[in-house]
Write a protein that holds these residues in place. Structure first.
Motif, short mmCIF file in Angstrom:
data_model
loop_
_atom_site.label_atom_id
_atom_site.label_comp_id
_atom_site.label_asym_id
_atom_site.label_seq_id
_atom_site.Cartn_x
_atom_site.Cartn_y
_atom_site.Cartn_z
N ARG A 172 1.11 3.98 -3.07
CA ARG A 172 0.75 5.39 -2.85
C ARG A 172 1.92 6.32 -3.22
O ARG A 172 1.72 7.33 -3.88
CB ARG A 172 0.30 5.58 -1.40
N ASP A 180 0.82 -1.21 0.00
CA ASP A 180 0.00 0.00 0.00
C ASP A 180 0.86 1.26 0.00
O ASP A 180 0.62 2.19 -0.77
CB ASP A 180 -0.91 0.03 1.23
N VAL A 208 -5.76 -3.56 -4.63
CA VAL A 208 -4.70 -4.56 -4.56
C VAL A 208 -5.35 -5.93 -4.54
O VAL A 208 -6.27 -6.18 -3.78
CB VAL A 208 -3.84 -4.37 -3.29
#
Lengths: 84, 84
Positions: B59, B55, B78
């Motif tokens: 990002r 994650d 995801v």
């Protein structure tokens, strides 16, 4: 009113130089865990409900204009549009 | 291995000339029920699981390279990659 989301992707067998370029850039930024990047298009259409069936219209539009079916695949989702 | 799908769209307030051109073309082909078209990008990344959190990595990549956060929004999903 319907909101249609269309996802256009290159077929598996077709080379994706734009994706490779992005992967190269990510590797040069030390994101070496990325092993593949493929690029596609994403379209959001607002469609007024009329006499024609939305599914049929979307499929026609994709085949005639939005995608090149020789090298691209597409899928789509139809949602109820939320008015603002 | 994770498969990450990233959707990049122009912010609401930003004009989308490419979308307008496609809408014009659709109208000229008699698809007058289409009232709005917005174009975005769709990326599929394969990411090897390592020491860094997927994650966080996604990002960071979105903010540094994949999107222009001044005019674009992004969202991502995801998934567990299915090996072939």
């Amino acid at each position: 009113m319907k909101k249609v989301k269309v996802y256009v992707t290159l077929r598996e067998s077709v080379l994706d130089p734009q994706g490779s370029a992005i992967m190269g850039a990510l590797h040069s930024m030390d994101y070496n865990e990325v092993t593949d990047v493929r690029i596609g298009k994403y379209l959001e259409l607002q469609i007024e409900e009329g006499t024609r069936d939305v599914d049929t219209v979307v499929r026609e539009m994709c085949q005639k204009l939005l995608t090149n079916t020789v090298i691209e695949d597409y899928r789509y989702e139809v949602e109820e549009a939320v008015s603002k």
